[in-house]
Structures are given as structure tokens and as C-alpha cells.
Design an enzyme around this catalytic site. Structure first.
Site, PDB file in Angstrom:
ATOM      1  N   LYS A   7       0.883  -1.181   0.000  1.00 56.15           N
ATOM      2  CA  LYS A   7       0.000   0.000   0.000  1.00 56.15           C
ATOM      3  C   LYS A   7       0.916   1.225   0.000  1.00 56.15           C
ATOM      4  O   LYS A   7       1.455   1.612   1.031  1.00 56.15           O
ATOM      5  CB  LYS A   7      -0.889  -0.022   1.252  1.00 56.15           C
ATOM      6  CG  LYS A   7      -2.202   0.721   1.127  1.00 56.15           C
ATOM      7  CD  LYS A   7      -2.075   2.204   0.905  1.00 56.15           C
ATOM      8  CE  LYS A   7      -1.803   2.966   2.189  1.00 56.15           C
ATOM      9  NZ  LYS A   7      -1.590   4.435   1.938  1.00 56.15           N
ATOM     10  N   GLY A  52       7.066   4.801   8.252  1.00 55.85           N
ATOM     11  CA  GLY A  52       6.282   6.031   8.325  1.00 55.85           C
ATOM     12  C   GLY A  52       6.509   6.721   9.652  1.00 55.85           C
ATOM     13  O   GLY A  52       7.547   6.535  10.304  1.00 55.85           O
ATOM     14  N   SER A  53       5.525   7.493  10.068  1.00 58.49           N
ATOM     15  CA  SER A  53       5.696   8.327  11.257  1.00 58.49           C
ATOM     16  C   SER A  53       5.498   7.519  12.547  1.00 58.49           C
ATOM     17  O   SER A  53       4.870   6.455  12.535  1.00 58.49           O
ATOM     18  CB  SER A  53       4.694   9.478  11.214  1.00 58.49           C
ATOM     19  OG  SER A  53       3.396   8.949  11.254  1.00 58.49           O
ATOM     20  N   THR A 108       1.600   6.938  13.592  1.00 62.31           N
ATOM     21  CA  THR A 108       0.955   5.908  12.768  1.00 62.31           C
ATOM     22  C   THR A 108       1.576   4.547  13.071  1.00 62.31           C
ATOM     23  O   THR A 108       0.871   3.534  13.167  1.00 62.31           O
ATOM     24  CB  THR A 108       1.094   6.231  11.269  1.00 62.31           C
ATOM     25  OG1 THR A 108       0.711   7.592  11.053  1.00 62.31           O
ATOM     26  CG2 THR A 108       0.229   5.329  10.408  1.00 62.31           C
ATOM     27  N   GLY A 109       2.882   4.523  13.244  1.00 56.43           N
ATOM     28  CA  GLY A 109       3.572   3.262  13.520  1.00 56.43           C
ATOM     29  C   GLY A 109       3.094   2.625  14.819  1.00 56.43           C
ATOM     30  O   GLY A 109       2.881   1.407  14.888  1.00 56.43           O
ATOM     31  N   CYS A 164      14.218  10.244   6.588  1.00 54.51           N
ATOM     32  CA  CYS A 164      14.118   9.853   7.996  1.00 54.51           C
ATOM     33  C   CYS A 164      15.473   9.812   8.689  1.00 54.51           C
ATOM     34  O   CYS A 164      15.579  10.107   9.868  1.00 54.51           O
ATOM     35  CB  CYS A 164      13.452   8.493   8.105  1.00 54.51           C
ATOM     36  SG  CYS A 164      14.328   7.222   7.173  1.00 54.51           S
ATOM     37  N   GLU A 175      10.327  16.087  15.273  1.00 53.23           N
ATOM     38  CA  GLU A 175      10.769  15.887  13.894  1.00 53.23           C
ATOM     39  C   GLU A 175      10.000  16.836  12.971  1.00 53.23           C
ATOM     40  O   GLU A 175       8.768  16.800  12.940  1.00 53.23           O
ATOM     41  CB  GLU A 175      10.503  14.437  13.479  1.00 53.23           C
ATOM     42  CG  GLU A 175      10.963  14.118  12.072  1.00 53.23           C
ATOM     43  CD  GLU A 175      10.486  12.748  11.582  1.00 53.23           C
ATOM     44  OE1 GLU A 175       9.316  12.390  11.832  1.00 53.23           O
ATOM     45  OE2 GLU A 175      11.280  12.042  10.938  1.00 53.23           O
TER      46      GLU A 175
HETATM   47  P1  NDP Z   1       2.668   8.316   7.741  1.00 51.71           P
HETATM   48  O1  NDP Z   1       2.861   7.582   9.005  1.00 51.71           O
HETATM   49  O2  NDP Z   1       1.680   9.398   7.710  1.00 51.71           O
HETATM   50  O3  NDP Z   1       2.249   7.316   6.561  1.00 51.71           O
HETATM   51  C1  NDP Z   1       3.041   6.200   6.173  1.00 51.71           C
HETATM   52  C2  NDP Z   1       2.158   5.223   5.401  1.00 51.71           C
HETATM   53  O4  NDP Z   1       1.119   4.734   6.256  1.00 51.71           O
HETATM   54  C3  NDP Z   1       1.436   5.827   4.198  1.00 51.71           C
HETATM   55  O5  NDP Z   1       1.281   4.862   3.194  1.00 51.71           O
HETATM   56  C4  NDP Z   1       0.095   6.197   4.808  1.00 51.71           C
HETATM   57  O6  NDP Z   1      -0.898   6.351   3.849  1.00 51.71           O
HETATM   58  C5  NDP Z   1      -0.148   4.987   5.674  1.00 51.71           C
HETATM   59  N1  NDP Z   1      -1.081   5.199   6.774  1.00 51.71           N
HETATM   60  C6  NDP Z   1      -1.433   6.361   7.375  1.00 51.71           C
HETATM   61  N2  NDP Z   1      -2.293   6.116   8.385  1.00 51.71           N
HETATM   62  C7  NDP Z   1      -2.492   4.772   8.430  1.00 51.71           C
HETATM   63  C8  NDP Z   1      -3.242   3.894   9.250  1.00 51.71           C
HETATM   64  N3  NDP Z   1      -3.983   4.351  10.264  1.00 51.71           N
HETATM   65  N4  NDP Z   1      -3.211   2.568   9.004  1.00 51.71           N
HETATM   66  C9  NDP Z   1      -2.447   2.082   8.007  1.00 51.71           C
HETATM   67  N5  NDP Z   1      -1.707   2.857   7.189  1.00 51.71           N
HETATM   68  C10 NDP Z   1      -1.718   4.189   7.404  1.00 51.71           C
HETATM   69  O7  NDP Z   1       4.112   8.830   7.322  1.00 51.71           O
HETATM   70  P2  NDP Z   1       4.490   9.745   6.094  1.00 51.71           P
HETATM   71  O8  NDP Z   1       4.055   9.100   4.823  1.00 51.71           O
HETATM   72  O9  NDP Z   1       4.057  11.132   6.393  1.00 51.71           O
HETATM   73  O10 NDP Z   1       6.089   9.647   6.115  1.00 51.71           O
HETATM   74  C11 NDP Z   1       6.884  10.473   6.870  1.00 51.71           C
HETATM   75  C12 NDP Z   1       7.326   9.772   8.136  1.00 51.71           C
HETATM   76  O11 NDP Z   1       7.972   8.532   7.794  1.00 51.71           O
HETATM   77  C13 NDP Z   1       8.382  10.559   8.887  1.00 51.71           C
HETATM   78  O12 NDP Z   1       8.110  10.521  10.255  1.00 51.71           O
HETATM   79  C14 NDP Z   1       9.675   9.824   8.587  1.00 51.71           C
HETATM   80  O13 NDP Z   1      10.657   9.998   9.547  1.00 51.71           O
HETATM   81  C15 NDP Z   1       9.205   8.412   8.476  1.00 51.71           C
HETATM   82  N6  NDP Z   1      10.130   7.607   7.669  1.00 51.71           N
HETATM   83  C16 NDP Z   1      10.890   6.655   8.291  1.00 51.71           C
HETATM   84  C17 NDP Z   1      11.834   5.935   7.574  1.00 51.71           C
HETATM   85  C18 NDP Z   1      12.659   4.867   8.221  1.00 51.71           C
HETATM   86  O14 NDP Z   1      13.194   4.014   7.507  1.00 51.71           O
HETATM   87  N7  NDP Z   1      12.797   4.850   9.534  1.00 51.71           N
HETATM   88  C19 NDP Z   1      12.043   6.166   6.139  1.00 51.71           C
HETATM   89  C20 NDP Z   1      11.166   7.168   5.585  1.00 51.71           C
HETATM   90  C21 NDP Z   1      10.241   7.856   6.344  1.00 51.71           C
HETATM   91  P3  NDP Z   1      -1.208   7.818   3.269  1.00 51.71           P
HETATM   92  O15 NDP Z   1       0.098   8.466   2.920  1.00 51.71           O
HETATM   93  O16 NDP Z   1      -2.009   7.509   2.093  1.00 51.71           O
HETATM   94  O17 NDP Z   1      -1.908   8.553   4.383  1.00 51.71           O
END
Ligand code: NDP
Length: 495
Positions: free
Chosen positions: A194, A246-247, A250-251, A303, A399
Site C-alpha cells: 500500500k 512512516g511516522s 501511525t507506527g 528519515c 521531527e
Molecule cells: P505516515 O505515518 O503518515 O504514513 C506512512 C504510510 O502509512 C502511508 O502509506 C500512509 O498512507 C499509511 N497510513 C497512514 N495512516 C495509516 C493507518 N492508520 N493505518 C495504516 N496505514 C496508514 O508517514 P508519512 O508518509 O508522512 O512519512 C513520513 C514519516 O515517515 C516521517 O516521520 C519519517 O521519519 C518516516 N520515515 C521513516 C523511515 C525509516 O526508515 N525509519 C524512512 C522514511 C520515512 P497515506 O500516505 O495515504 O496517508
């Protein structure tokens, strides 16, 4: 300089009415709701994507499950490696097309899309391809005493967990998508990806290329949509592992959801507020180009990139003055213009988030350089340097995920370590010094999953990557990923 010409194949791809990619083909969608993909440099609609319903997600997961138990299970490790290498060849052959799809939807500089995102996608794919033939268990000598002369032997095997849900952020969707796809396929798992709703096209195109590479239908599926679609995926009973990048908020929610009902495997690669520590002996002229490049790459939307510069007080004024002068020279412009050095932020909600931090810094008179949103079309902000004295300041702790860097002086090693670790995050850190003895003493004291010396933001497939504290759970790359994508089965035999 003029902008690179968008390829006809890219134009055709973005003009398609995209559905999901399930079981090796495009499928019609359950609902008619669509999400617009916006070019962050022009604010124009580039394309639209479908919103995956629970029904769409279940079709994709079912397809991945059937492929896991049939086609992919019957594909030897050698063939899996060959097919992943073939996919790498196809990504290389279509590299300009994939790079342009990324640039049009994320605002990533075209040269960064070519030479970092797509080039690394190829490198990572080939690395994972090599692992397909090297996954093994161990033999063990059981230790229990024999009562009646019987003997025992034991061994372990590693078996793929099954269907993986890969949830990918918007900053490097193709490359991060491949980290999950490569890990899953090399260990014998299948996957439903996704992508982020903001940047979806490159992974959809990759799924098509996978079929061309001979990867059986259903092994890689892509379902598009927003957070709700991701939730359906995590809830699916046939999904055995969730790999999320991701963030932190959300994580954490996803971790609870995935483990709450049926204890799925999870790996969570989350955010960071990474520190770059510039020690007293550092030569500022020598380190500055590398440090600034690692910091402002992709407008700071990385990140692993540093967001906090901690500088020995003896070097503070020099660092601040030279860094401010250098970042004023960075040319901000269209990401399709090869001479641009910074492009726009990737999407409007993210621009609002970064603007919030710039406003805060403005109010507190902390801006050394930059600090403005550009008054032009597109989500452009200036590369920014902030003087932050208080380690409890939100600009020290939170962040921004943008080109917004705090600079704080320190006096002693103990104070440096306290500052570096004063964070809920623990993703990466760097030490800038030629004093190797000091670096080796500091490294064990820093709470971070990755530490670099005289470099930062350098990810290599042979080196494990992942965070401590709120920055995540699990490790990617090296051989560390194998544990996350396989079950360890023990076998014991009496004879
Ligand atoms: P988000 O957490 O907002 O989203 C990440 C993914 O999760 C997207 O596909 C998003 O969909 C999806 N998502 C959002 N909400 C849900 C949910 N409730 N259930 C399941 N899936 C969901 O992060 P961002 O996309 O804004 O990315 C930025 C963040 O990612 C930063 O905090 C960054 O530090 C981190 N990051 C970490 C990395 C690492 O390797 N440690 C590498 C790159 C980024 P949608 O976008 O469609 O809302």
C-alpha cells in the site's frame, strides 16, 4: 536551465485511469472515490488513484496467499534470485521513466530520483536477489542426558512467514517499497503493497514490470488508497507480517492493530530527530559540504538525515557562519530542472506542518538563515538554520521532516551525550571528528540504531538499518531482515 522533457511513456502512464494491481493485472475498483495526485512544484493534478476498499484489499491478499502456497512456493531459491535480478534489469532499463514518475508526484529533484532513488532500487534488488539462495537454518547437538542409550539430533529451518503487508511512506516510495518487496520475495513470502496516497505511480509501474520479469501473478500486488486502506490490509487474517515505514504515531497505532488480535510479525521503521555532533577537532571547511548535503537532501524529507547540529562551543560561531553562507547559495527551483539544488516539499499537509515550525522559530527569534515559505506556486521553503539553546524546545525535540535544522553548542563529552540522547527517537546519529579514539568511546553511549563517523544518511544494503526507542522495531538489510520475514522451526529426532 530548461526542464527535462517528460517522456511520452510517462505521459501515457499518468493519463491512465489506474485501478489496483492484483493477481498480475489491473482490476476494476469497488468504489468510485478517487484521490488526486498533485505535482508539488506546480500544484497541478498529475493523475488520480483509486481508494482501496475492504473488498479490494481482500482480493489482493487472497491473490498473494494463493501465490504463496502455489506458484512462489514451487519456485526454487535459485529461480527467485534470477527473477529478482531480472526485475532489477527492467528497473534499470526503465530508470528515466520511474525517476520522472517520482519527480512529478514527490517534487524530488530529477537527478536525485535518477541517481539515488532508482539507482538504489536496482542495487537493493540485486542485493536481495543474492540472499534468496543463502537462507538456512543450523544443526544443533541436544544437551539432555540420554537415559537408555538413545541419541538425539536437532536442526532448525527458516520458513517464509507468508503474506506480507508493505505500507510505504511518500518520501522514497519506490526505494522503500523495494526494501519490503525484496525482503519478502527473497525469503519466499508474497506481498501486498500500500503506497502513500501522495506518491503511488512508481510502485504501480513496478508491479507491471514484475510480471514482465517473470515473477508469478499474485506475488506482488499493489492496492492504492489512504490510511483506511492500510488498516483493512493490517486487519486481514491472511496477512502474517506487517512491514511499515512512516511516522511514529501511525507506527504505534499500526503496531497495536497488527499485534492486538492475532500477533502478526511487525517491523516498524519510524521517524527520527537525528543529531550530527561536530567535535572540537573537526575541520569545518572540510566537513561542511558533506554535512550539508546529507542534511538538506530531498529538502530534509529523509528519515535518517540530521535535524540537530550539536557543535562544540569552540567551533559554534565558525560552523554557524559558514553553514548559513553555504545554504544561501543553494538554488531552489523546479525539480525537473537539472540545475536545481532544492525542490518543493512533497505535499500540502507536509508544507503546513513545516510552516508551523517556521512560524514558531520566527516568534522565538531563532532564525539564523532561511525560515520562509516562498511566495510562488508550489510548496517551496527556504533551507533553514535555527539557533536553539533549550533542549526542551519543541524545535530540539520534534521531527520537522523538512529543511529545518537546529544548532546548539555543547562544552563537554558528557553534555554532548546528554543532548544527543535527549529525544524520544533513536534512528541515526553522526560524529564529525578525526579523533578516532574519542569516537570509539562515544559510539556505545549514543542511543541510535545507526551511527556514522564523518558521514551521515548513508544507507547500504550490506549494513543493518533500523531505530531504537520510538524510532522503530526490527532491522532491514544485511542478514538482519531474514529473521523478520521467516519463522524459525526446530526439528528434533530421536534415534
Ligand atoms: P505516515 O505515518 O503518515 O504514513 C506512512 C504510510 O502509512 C502511508 O502509506 C500512509 O498512507 C499509511 N497510513 C497512514 N495512516 C495509516 C493507518 N492508520 N493505518 C495504516 N496505514 C496508514 O508517514 P508519512 O508518509 O508522512 O512519512 C513520513 C514519516 O515517515 C516521517 O516521520 C519519517 O521519519 C518516516 N520515515 C521513516 C523511515 C525509516 O526508515 N525509519 C524512512 C522514511 C520515512 P497515506 O500516505 O495515504 O496517508
Amino acid at each position: 536551465m530548461s526542464e527535462v522533457q517528460v517522456l511520452a511513456s510517462v505521459q501515457q502512464f499518468i493519463e491512465r485511469q489506474h485501478g489496483h494491481f492484483i493477481d498480475g493485472k489491473w482490476v476494476n475498483v469497488d468504489n468510485q472515490q478517487r484521490i488526486e495526485l498533485i505535482n508539488p512544484a506546480t500544484e497541478q493534478v498529475v493523475s488520480t488513484i483509486a481508494v482501496g476498499s475492504q473488498g479490494d484489499v481482500e482480493k489482493a491478499v487472497h491473490s498473494a496467499h494463493v501465490a504463496f502456497t502455489n506458484a512462489w512456493a514451487n519456485t526454487s531459491p535459485y529461480e527467485r534470485g534470477i527473477k529478482l535480478n531480472k526485475l532489477a534489469d527492467l528497473v534499470e532499463a526503465h530508470s528515466e521513466e520511474l525517476a520522472q514518475l517520482e519527480t512529478l508526484t514527490t517534487g524530488k529533484l530529477i537527478n536525485l530520483a535518477r541517481h539515488l532513488e532508482v539507482a538504489n532500487t536496482v542495487i537493493f534488488l540485486r542485493y536481495f536477489a543474492g540472499w534468496a539462495t543463502k537462507i538456512h537454518g543450523q544443526t544443533m547437538q541436544p544437551s539432555i542426558p540420554s537415559a537408555n542409550g538413545e541419541k538425539y539430533t536437532a536442526y532448525s529451518i527458516r520458513q517464509p512467514v507468508g503474506v506480507v503487508a508493505g505500507i510505504v511512506p511518500w518520501n522514497f516510495s519506490l526505494m522503500i517499497g523495494i526494501w519490503k518487496i525484496g525482503s519478502a520475495l527473497s525469503t519466499g513470502c508474497t506481498i501486498v503493497v500500500k503506497p502513500s496516497e501522495f506518491t503511488t505511480l512508481s510502485l504501480l509501474r513496478l508491479a507491471e514490470l514484475a510480471i514482465e520479469a517473470g515473477i508469478p501473478a499474485g506475488v506482488i500486488n499493489v492496492v492504492t488508497g489512504a490510511g483506511q486502506t492500510g488498516q483493512h490490509l493490517i486487519d486481514s487474517k491472511l496477512v502474517k507480517k506487517v512491514s511499515f515505514t512512516g511516522s511514529v504515531p501511525t507506527g504505534i497505532a499500526i503496531g497495536k492493530q497488527a499485534t492486538g488480535n492475532d500477533l502478526k510479525h511487525i517491523s516498524l521503521e519510524l521517524g527520527g530527530k537525528n543529531a550530527a555532533a561536530i567535535l572540537a577537532d573537526a575541520n569545518i571547511d572540510e566537513i561542511l559540504p558533506t554535512l550539508l548535503q546529507a542534511t538538506y537532501v530531498h529538502q530534509g524529507q529523509v528519515c535518517a538525515a540530521p535535524e540537530r547540529f550539536l557543535v562544540h562551543r569552540s567551533k559554534y560561531d565558525e560552523l554557524v557562519q559558514k553553514a548559513a553562507a553555504a545554504i544561501q547559495q543553494l538554488k531552489i527551483g523546479s525539480p525537473l530542472d537539472e540545475s536545481s539544488m532544492l525542490g518543493p516539499l512533497s505535499n500540502k499537509p507536509h508544507l503546513e506542518k513545516v510552516k508551523h515550525y517556521l512560524d514558531l522559530a520566527q516568534q522565538n527569534q531563532q532564525i539564523i538563515s532561511g525560515g520562509k515559505v516562498l511566495e510562488k506556486t508550489g510548496y517551496f521553503v527556504e533551507p533553514t538554520l535555527l539557533a536553539v539553546k533549550d533542549i526542551n524546545d519543541p524545535l530540539f525535540l520534534e521531527e520537522t521532516f523538512g529543511p529545518v535544522i537546529s544548532v546548539t553548542p555543547f562544552d563537554s563529552d558528557d553534555e554532548l551525550i546528554e543532548m544527543m540522547n535527549h529525544s524520544r527517537f533513536g534512528l541515526t546519529a553522526s560524529l564529525w571528528t578525526n579523533d578516532l579514539s574519542k569516537a570509539l568511546r562515544l559510539i556505545p553511549r549514543v542511543e541510535a540504531g545507526s551511527i556514522w563517523v564523518n558521514m551521515h544518511t548513508f544507507l547500504d544494503p550490506a549494513v543493518p538499518f533500523g531505530g531504537v526507542k520510538a524510532s522503530g522495531v526490527g532491522r532491514e538489510f544485511s542478514d538482519a531482515f531474514i529473521e523478520d520475514y521467516t519463522e524459525l522451526k526446530s526439528v528434533m529426532i530421536r534415534y
